[in-house]
Design a protein around this motif. Sequence first.
Motif, short mmCIF file in Angstrom:
data_model
loop_
_atom_site.label_atom_id
_atom_site.label_comp_id
_atom_site.label_asym_id
_atom_site.label_seq_id
_atom_site.Cartn_x
_atom_site.Cartn_y
_atom_site.Cartn_z
N LEU A 130 48.58 -54.14 39.49
CA LEU A 130 47.89 -55.41 39.74
C LEU A 130 46.61 -55.51 38.91
CD1 LEU A 130 48.45 -55.63 43.57
CD2 LEU A 130 49.39 -57.20 41.85
N ARG A 131 45.88 -54.42 38.79
CA ARG A 131 44.67 -54.43 37.95
C ARG A 131 45.02 -54.72 36.50
NH1 ARG A 131 43.62 -49.79 41.18
NH2 ARG A 131 41.94 -50.17 42.66
N VAL A 132 46.06 -54.06 36.00
CA VAL A 132 46.48 -54.28 34.61
C VAL A 132 46.96 -55.72 34.42
CG1 VAL A 132 48.20 -53.64 32.86
CG2 VAL A 132 47.00 -51.86 34.16
N PHE A 133 47.68 -56.26 35.40
CA PHE A 133 48.14 -57.64 35.34
C PHE A 133 46.94 -58.60 35.20
CE2 PHE A 133 48.89 -61.61 37.67
CZ PHE A 133 49.96 -62.13 36.96
N VAL A 134 45.92 -58.40 36.01
CA VAL A 134 44.73 -59.25 35.94
C VAL A 134 44.05 -59.10 34.58
CG1 VAL A 134 42.40 -59.62 36.86
CG2 VAL A 134 44.34 -59.36 38.43
N LEU A 135 43.89 -57.88 34.12
CA LEU A 135 43.26 -57.63 32.83
C LEU A 135 44.03 -58.31 31.70
CD1 LEU A 135 41.20 -56.17 31.03
CD2 LEU A 135 42.75 -54.20 31.03
N GLU A 136 45.34 -58.16 31.70
CA GLU A 136 46.15 -58.78 30.65
C GLU A 136 46.06 -60.29 30.70
OE1 GLU A 136 49.99 -56.99 31.28
OE2 GLU A 136 49.49 -55.29 29.96
N ARG A 137 46.02 -60.86 31.89
CA ARG A 137 45.90 -62.31 32.03
C ARG A 137 44.57 -62.80 31.46
NH1 ARG A 137 48.80 -66.07 34.95
NH2 ARG A 137 50.40 -64.51 34.62
N ILE A 138 43.50 -62.06 31.73
CA ILE A 138 42.19 -62.43 31.20
C ILE A 138 42.18 -62.32 29.68
CG2 ILE A 138 39.77 -61.67 31.06
CD1 ILE A 138 40.06 -60.95 34.07
N GLN A 139 42.79 -61.28 29.15
CA GLN A 139 42.85 -61.11 27.70
C GLN A 139 43.66 -62.24 27.05
OE1 GLN A 139 44.36 -57.08 27.61
NE2 GLN A 139 42.33 -56.26 27.15
N GLN A 140 44.76 -62.65 27.68
CA GLN A 140 45.57 -63.76 27.16
C GLN A 140 44.76 -65.04 27.11
OE1 GLN A 140 48.94 -63.95 29.78
NE2 GLN A 140 50.00 -62.27 28.79
N ARG A 141 43.99 -65.32 28.15
CA ARG A 141 43.17 -66.52 28.18
C ARG A 141 42.14 -66.52 27.06
NH1 ARG A 141 41.27 -66.91 34.17
NH2 ARG A 141 43.29 -66.70 35.12
N ARG A 142 41.56 -65.36 26.79
CA ARG A 142 40.56 -65.28 25.72
C ARG A 142 41.19 -65.55 24.36
NH1 ARG A 142 36.78 -60.22 27.55
NH2 ARG A 142 35.74 -61.37 29.21
N LEU A 143 42.42 -65.13 24.17
CA LEU A 143 43.11 -65.39 22.90
C LEU A 143 43.43 -66.87 22.74
CD1 LEU A 143 45.57 -62.37 22.71
CD2 LEU A 143 43.50 -62.74 21.36
N ILE A 144 43.71 -67.53 23.84
CA ILE A 144 44.06 -68.96 23.82
C ILE A 144 42.81 -69.81 23.60
CG2 ILE A 144 44.94 -70.89 25.21
CD1 ILE A 144 46.85 -68.84 26.52
N ASP A 145 41.72 -69.42 24.25
CA ASP A 145 40.46 -70.21 24.15
C ASP A 145 39.86 -70.01 22.83
OD1 ASP A 145 40.85 -71.02 26.73
OD2 ASP A 145 39.45 -69.58 27.58
#
Length: 85
Positions: A70-85
């Motif tokens: 779950l921690r890795v899932f959250v981290l990856e989601r945050i990283q994906q958002r940063r790439l999109i923004d």
Amino acid sequence: MSEAQASQDASSRRVVKHSVIIAGHRTSVSLEDAFWRALKDIAAQEDVSLAALIARVDAGRGEANLSSALRVFVLERIQQRRLID
């Protein structure tokens, strides 16, 4: 750092245990409060329940510990958002 910021930081690091039902079985998951808040935000964005989101992560975690997955899932989601923004 102000006293209010320090208090909020300490609160975010506090480990909170939640019981969830996954595949018909009750289990407990311990995560820092900041991760619970992030998971709830992601579930709301995807218009799914928190339990459904956790079950999805559980189904794809392989041998990993659920809390870690779950921690890795959250981290990856945050990283994906940063790439999109």
